[in-house]
Scaffold this active site. Structure first.
Site, short mmCIF file in Angstrom:
data_model
loop_
_atom_site.label_atom_id
_atom_site.label_comp_id
_atom_site.label_asym_id
_atom_site.label_seq_id
_atom_site.Cartn_x
_atom_site.Cartn_y
_atom_site.Cartn_z
N LYS A 181 4.72 1.81 -4.35
CA LYS A 181 5.41 0.73 -5.29
C LYS A 181 5.02 0.25 -6.40
O LYS A 181 5.86 0.06 -7.51
CB LYS A 181 6.76 0.16 -4.47
N GLY B 247 0.41 -1.06 -0.41
CA GLY B 247 0.15 -0.01 -0.23
C GLY B 247 0.77 1.28 -0.08
O GLY B 247 -0.04 2.69 -0.10
N GLU C 287 9.08 -6.80 -7.25
CA GLU C 287 8.81 -8.22 -6.24
C GLU C 287 9.44 -9.42 -6.79
O GLU C 287 9.31 -11.16 -7.00
CB GLU C 287 8.12 -7.95 -6.08
#
Length: 279
Positions: free
Chosen positions: A46, A43, A166
């Site tokens: 990014k 949140g 990620e």
């Protein structure tokens, strides 16, 4: 000073139907050849920023410039040719029945001649240490190997920027180390610009610079050494400080002569060994 390859100036963005900004007055630059880590809790904004860099979102206010192209409809494909993304789950990226077919997929879509394509596939797999798996089926590979193949597929397109979204979060420690070592080598060999979008500060410690996002805004920026001095602040933001940094601080509180917060276990062990565990 190196030129900026990405400039983000006073960017605001809200999702449709939302009143709260996902990105709020974000300004940052990325220098050519830099490894920048953008970190934050879930949140923080990014992931929204990662999608904006790939032209999936456009600013509501402000300007984004990538490789001298403003982020607009008429330039989005020019930007995507210069910025390659490696996503969180490598299985979602595979489209070919073999490793070489998968790496070739993006080249075929870009109309690269067959002879050139064959050379680029082999060269990119060689660079990530996966040439021996040329005819292997992707689902037989380990997580780290899959991500290295995904990186090969990106660098075969010869982008100026690699964005890791990620990209190591689903890997075990060995796989994560394989991928980060590969990225570092590619950056140094080809002067690539690397952007890591991550919540993992272990990964961020490999970068040249870190930007911390919080509630859609830039909270702090600096070198890894500077950012990790914010120990308690980072924890309050939901970020976990790397183990070597934690241990360095604990040892210093126990009066061990530790010069600084070490970012890797190897550096810390070397310091302890050479200092003969002095207190």
């Amino acid at each position: 000073m190196k030129e900026n390859i990405i400039s983000i100036n006073h960017v605001h963005f809200r999702y449709p139907g939302q009143t709260v900004y996902a990105l709020k007055d974000v300004s940052l630059n990325v220098a050519k050849g830099e490894w920048l880590a953008i970190v934050g809790h879930n949140g923080s904004g990014k992931s929204t920023l990662a999608k904006m860099l790939n032209g999936l979102h456009y600013p509501e206010e402000g300007q984004v410039t990538i490789c001298n192209f403003p982020l607009k409809d008429e330039f989005v494909w020019d930007i995507r040719r210069r910025l390659g993304m490696v996503f969180q789950n490598p299985d979602n990226q595979f489209v070919g029945t073999t490793v070489q077919d998968d790496v070739a997929f993006g080249l075929e879509n870009n109309g690269i001649p067959h002879e050139v394509m064959v050379e680029r596939v082999k060269a990119s797999l060689q660079r990530v240490g996966m040439l021996d798996f040329l005819n292997q089926e992707p689902h037989h590979l380990s997580g780290g190997q899959k991500q290295r193949v995904a990186i090969a597929g990106v660098i075969a397109l010869q982008p100026d920027i690699i964005l890791l979204d990620e990209a190591t979060s689903m890997l075990d420690p060995r796989g994560r180390e394989e991928v980060l070592r590969t990225v570092r080598q590619l950056k140094e060999e080809q002067d690539l610009t690397v952007i890591s979008i991550t919540h993992d500060l272990e990964e961020a410690s490999r970068a040249d610079r870190i930007i911390v996002l919080n509630k859609g805004s830039v909270y702090r920026e600096g070198t890894p050494e500077e950012i990790f001095q914010l120990n308690e602040e980072l924890i309050k933001l939901g970020l976990d400080v790397p183990f070597p940094v934690k241990l360095s601080e604990i040892l210093r509180l126990q009066d061990f002569e530790i010069a600084s917060n070490y970012l890797s276990e190897e550096e810390l062990v070397r310091e302890l060994w050479t200092s003969n565990f002095k207190k």
